[in-house]
Write a protein that holds these residues in place. Structure first.
Motif, PDB file in Angstrom:
ATOM      1  N   PRO A  96     -10.962 -29.198  25.074  1.00  0.00           N
ATOM      2  CA  PRO A  96     -10.143 -28.293  24.491  1.00  0.00           C
ATOM      3  C   PRO A  96      -9.910 -27.961  22.988  1.00  0.00           C
ATOM      4  O   PRO A  96      -9.905 -26.964  22.557  1.00  0.00           O
ATOM      5  CB  PRO A  96      -8.924 -28.615  25.158  1.00  0.00           C
ATOM      6  N   PHE A 143      -4.415 -20.628  24.515  1.00  0.00           N
ATOM      7  CA  PHE A 143      -4.611 -21.576  25.830  1.00  0.00           C
ATOM      8  C   PHE A 143      -4.969 -23.105  25.683  1.00  0.00           C
ATOM      9  O   PHE A 143      -4.411 -23.825  26.261  1.00  0.00           O
ATOM     10  CB  PHE A 143      -5.435 -20.736  26.748  1.00  0.00           C
ATOM     11  N   PHE A 144      -6.162 -23.213  25.017  1.00  0.00           N
ATOM     12  CA  PHE A 144      -6.926 -24.486  24.572  1.00  0.00           C
ATOM     13  C   PHE A 144      -6.064 -25.571  24.084  1.00  0.00           C
ATOM     14  O   PHE A 144      -5.955 -26.536  24.450  1.00  0.00           O
ATOM     15  CB  PHE A 144      -8.087 -24.179  24.056  1.00  0.00           C
ATOM     16  N   THR A 146      -2.863 -25.456  23.775  1.00  0.00           N
ATOM     17  CA  THR A 146      -1.682 -25.545  24.830  1.00  0.00           C
ATOM     18  C   THR A 146      -1.832 -26.594  25.842  1.00  0.00           C
ATOM     19  O   THR A 146      -1.049 -27.436  26.499  1.00  0.00           O
ATOM     20  CB  THR A 146      -1.016 -24.304  25.424  1.00  0.00           C
ATOM     21  N   THR A 147      -3.159 -26.739  26.303  1.00  0.00           N
ATOM     22  CA  THR A 147      -3.577 -27.637  27.383  1.00  0.00           C
ATOM     23  C   THR A 147      -3.568 -29.129  26.954  1.00  0.00           C
ATOM     24  O   THR A 147      -3.118 -29.909  27.520  1.00  0.00           O
ATOM     25  CB  THR A 147      -5.006 -27.285  27.946  1.00  0.00           C
ATOM     26  N   GLY A 150      -0.068 -29.860  27.194  1.00  0.00           N
ATOM     27  CA  GLY A 150       0.298 -30.110  28.379  1.00  0.00           C
ATOM     28  C   GLY A 150      -0.258 -31.325  29.026  1.00  0.00           C
ATOM     29  O   GLY A 150       0.575 -31.917  29.732  1.00  0.00           O
ATOM     30  N   PHE A 151      -1.446 -31.939  28.571  1.00  0.00           N
ATOM     31  CA  PHE A 151      -2.003 -33.216  28.585  1.00  0.00           C
ATOM     32  C   PHE A 151      -1.127 -34.411  28.469  1.00  0.00           C
ATOM     33  O   PHE A 151      -0.781 -35.344  29.180  1.00  0.00           O
ATOM     34  CB  PHE A 151      -3.296 -33.193  28.253  1.00  0.00           C
ATOM     35  N   MET A 174      -7.527 -30.710  31.359  1.00  0.00           N
ATOM     36  CA  MET A 174      -7.063 -29.161  30.754  1.00  0.00           C
ATOM     37  C   MET A 174      -6.179 -28.587  31.671  1.00  0.00           C
ATOM     38  O   MET A 174      -4.990 -27.922  31.371  1.00  0.00           O
ATOM     39  CB  MET A 174      -8.492 -28.465  30.407  1.00  0.00           C
ATOM     40  N   LEU A 175      -6.601 -28.300  32.998  1.00  0.00           N
ATOM     41  CA  LEU A 175      -5.657 -27.751  34.068  1.00  0.00           C
ATOM     42  C   LEU A 175      -4.782 -28.676  34.589  1.00  0.00           C
ATOM     43  O   LEU A 175      -4.710 -28.477  35.855  1.00  0.00           O
ATOM     44  CB  LEU A 175      -6.625 -27.204  35.053  1.00  0.00           C
ATOM     45  N   ASN A 176      -3.963 -29.282  33.752  1.00  0.00           N
ATOM     46  CA  ASN A 176      -2.819 -30.383  34.280  1.00  0.00           C
ATOM     47  C   ASN A 176      -1.844 -29.524  34.891  1.00  0.00           C
ATOM     48  O   ASN A 176      -1.532 -28.093  34.531  1.00  0.00           O
ATOM     49  CB  ASN A 176      -2.491 -31.210  33.147  1.00  0.00           C
ATOM     50  N   THR A 179       0.138 -26.963  32.450  1.00  0.00           N
ATOM     51  CA  THR A 179      -0.673 -25.905  31.620  1.00  0.00           C
ATOM     52  C   THR A 179      -0.394 -24.522  32.219  1.00  0.00           C
ATOM     53  O   THR A 179       0.057 -23.502  31.187  1.00  0.00           O
ATOM     54  CB  THR A 179      -2.293 -25.880  32.018  1.00  0.00           C
ATOM     55  N   VAL A 183       1.241 -22.321  29.156  1.00  0.00           N
ATOM     56  CA  VAL A 183       0.546 -21.288  28.665  1.00  0.00           C
ATOM     57  C   VAL A 183       1.237 -19.808  28.977  1.00  0.00           C
ATOM     58  O   VAL A 183       1.345 -19.043  27.863  1.00  0.00           O
ATOM     59  CB  VAL A 183      -0.959 -21.338  29.431  1.00  0.00           C
TER      60      VAL A 183
END
Length: 454
Positions: A96, A143-144, A146-147, A150-151, A174-176, A179, A183
Motif C-alpha cells: 500500500p 485509500f492506500f 488509510t489501509t 487500518g492494518f 490492505m483489505l482488513n 478498511t 476509507v
C-alpha cells in the motif's frame, strides 16, 4: 538526564501528521469540487463556473506541493523514528505504501495535462474528463494510506512465527476489517472539508466586497456539496462506531467512558471524571450507546472492565470524540440552515450572520478532521500494531529524535508561511471579475482564430 525517546517520537509523528493532514485533506477534497465546477460551467454554458475550476486548480497545486513535502517527511520518519515497527511490519505494508506513491504520480501527471490544456479541445467535455484521473488518483492515495492505518488497528494477512510476520498476504492486509469504514469516513470528511473551504472563501468575499454573481454561484454550489457530504460524513461516523463496537470495543468504551459491560448502555456527552474515575456532569442519552454500536437499544456493549488496565486507551479520547461529532453536526446544521433561508420566503441567505457561520465552518471542518485523526491514533494506544506491538517497543532509542523534532518544526513553519504568502500573491489584486473579463476575451480570441482557420 535520560531522554524519553518514545515521547519525543510520538510528538514528532503527531506534529507531522497534524500538519500533513491539512494538505492531504485539501488534496483529496478539492479535485472533486474542481470537477463539479467545470461540469456545471459546460452544462450551463456559464463562464463563472469555468473560472471557479481554473482558480481553484491554481490554489490546489500549491497545496499539492506542500503535501508532497510533508508526505515525504512521514515516509522518512517511519524508518528513522519507528525502526522496530518497520522491521516487523515493513513487508506487510510495503504494497500500500508503494501504491500510494503510484497513485500520487498518476494524479500528478494528469493534473499537469489538465492545467495546460484549457481551451485546447473542440469539445469542452474532453478537458473535463481529465478531472476523472485526478479525482481517482487523489482518492486512491487516501485509500492506500488509510489501509495502512487500518492494518495497525486490525492487523491481518500474515502469520506470526518466532516474533516475525511471515506468510504475508499484502492484499488481505490492505483489505482488513477496518478498511471499509475508515476509507468511507476519510473520503466523505475530505470532500466535506473541501466544500467547506471553498464555501468559506466565497462567504468571506461576500462579507468583504458584497454579493457578486461569481461568489454567489460559488457559494450556492459549494453549500449544496457541503450538505450532501456532511450528511454522508454522519453516516460514515455511524458505520465507524459500529465497526468499533465489534472489532475495537475498548476504543469505543474509552470514548464513552463505558466501564462496565451492560445492555441498554447510555451515551455520555461531555462531562468529566471525578477522583473515583466516575463520569460526572455528563449528558446521558438512555440506551443510545447500544444503538450507536449495534443498531439495537438493548444490545450489550463491552466495558473497559473486560480489558487489562494497561491496555486501556487514554480516557481523554472522550473529549476528542465528542468534539469531533459535535463539530460535524454543527457544520451539517449550518448547511441545512443556509438552504432553509434560501427557500424560505422573505429570508436573505446572504445575511452577514449566516455568512459568518459559513466562514466559521471552514476552520471547524479542518478541526473536526484533526480531532478525528487524533482520536484514531490515541484511541489505538498503547498499541502501534494492535495486539502485536506496543508503541514503546516500536520507537527509536536514539536521542537524536529531539533535535529532529525541532528541525521538522522549523520546516513546517517555513512551509506553512510560504504557502500562505504564495496563495496571497496568487490571488491578491487578481479579482474573479477581472479574470472573468480576461477569460471572455480569450474565448473571443480563440473563436476568431478558429473562424480564420475555417
Amino acid at each position: 538526564m535520560d531522554i524519553d525517546t518514545v515521547l519525543w517520537s510520538r510528538l514528532l509523528t503527531g506534529l507531522t501528521l497534524a500538519f500533513h493532514v491539512i494538505f492531504a485533506t485539501v488534496g483529496v477534497g478539492v479535485p472533486l469540487m474542481i470537477a463539479i465546477a467545470e461540469f456545471m460551467g459546460i452544462r450551463k454554458k456559464d463562464p463563472h463556473y469555468t473560472l471557479m475550476a481554473k482558480r481553484w486548480t491554481r490554489g490546489f497545486i500549491i497545496s499539492v506541493a506542500v503535501g508532497v513535502v510533508t508526505g515525504t517527511a512521514i515516509a522518512l520518519q517511519l524508518s528513522l523514528v519507528w525502526p522496530n515497527f518497520m522491521q516487523l511490519a515493513g513487508n506487510v505494508i510495503a504494497l500500500p505504501l508503494f501504491m500510494e506513491v503510484f497513485a500520487f504520480f498518476f494524479e500528478a501527471i494528469f493534473l499537469g495535462i489538465y492545467l495546460y490544456t484549457w481551451n485546447r479541445f473542440k469539445n469542452p467535455y474532453t478537458h473535463w474528463l481529465l478531472t476523472f484521473p485526478i479525482v481517482i488518483g487523489a482518492g486512491m492515495s487516501a485509500f492506500f494510506i488509510t489501509t495502512v492505518n487500518g492494518f495497525m488497528n486490525t492487523p491481518e494477512g500474515f502469520v506470526l512465527e518466532n516474533g516475525s510476520f511471515s506468510a504475508v498476504n499484502p492484499v488481505a492486509a490492505m483489505l482488513n476489517a477496518a478498511t471499509p469504514s475508515k476509507v468511507f469516513h476519510v473520503l466523505s470528511s475530505a470532500y466535506m472539508t473541501g466544500a467547506a473551504l471553498l464555501a468559506g472563501i466565497a462567504a468571506f468575499m461576500i462579507l468583504k466586497k458584497g454579493i457578486s454573481s461569481y461568489y454567489k454561484k460559488s457559494l450556492n454550489l459549494m453549500m449544496a456539496v457541503l450538505l450532501v457530504f456532511s450528511l454522508l460524513t454522519v453516516v460514515a461516523g455511524d458505520v465507524s462506531a459500529k465497526f468499533l463496537a465489534k472489532h475495537q470495543p475498548e476504543k469505543l468504551a474509552a470514548a464513552e467512558w463505558h466501564f462496565e459491560t451492560e445492555r441498554g448502555a447510555d451515551l455520555l456527552v461531555f462531562g468529566w471524571l471525578n477522583e473515583n474515575q466516575e463520569p460526572t456532569g455528563a449528558i446521558r442519552i438512555p440506551n443510545a450507546l447500544s444503538f450507536l454500536g449495534f443498531g439495537d437499544f438493548n444490545a450489550e456493549v463491552t466495558g473497559l472492565e473486560e480489558f487489562p488496565v494497561d491496555e486501556w486507551p487514554p480516557l481523554l479520547v472522550h473529549y476528542l470524540f465528542d468534539l469531533m461529532v459535535s463539530l460535524g453536526f454543527i457544520i451539517l446544521g449550518i448547511s441545512v440552515l443556509y438552504f432553509l433561508f434560501k427557500f424560505w420566503k422573505n429570508r436573505n441567505e446572504y445575511n452577514k450572520w449566516l455568512m459568518r457561520g459559513i466562514l466559521l465552518s471552514t476552520p471547524l471542518a479542518f478541526l473536526a478532521v484533526e480531532l478525528g485523526w487524533f482520536y484514531a491514533e490515541i484511541g489505538r494506544q498503547p498499541w502501534i500494531i494492535r495486539g502485536y506491538m506496543r508503541v514503546e517497543e516500536a520507537a527509536t532509542s536514539s536521542p537524536n529524535v529531539v533535535p529532529l523534532f525541532f528541525v521538522f518544526l522549523l520546516l513546517y513553519i517555513v512551509l506553512g508561511t510560504l504557502c500562505v504568502i504564495v496563495l496571497r500573491r496568487l490571488f491578491r489584486g487578481n479579482s474573479a471579475e477581472a479574470e472573468l473579463e480576461r477569460h471572455m476575451q480569450d474565448i473571443e480570441h480563440l473563436a476568431k482564430e478558429e473562424g480564420e482557420r475555417a
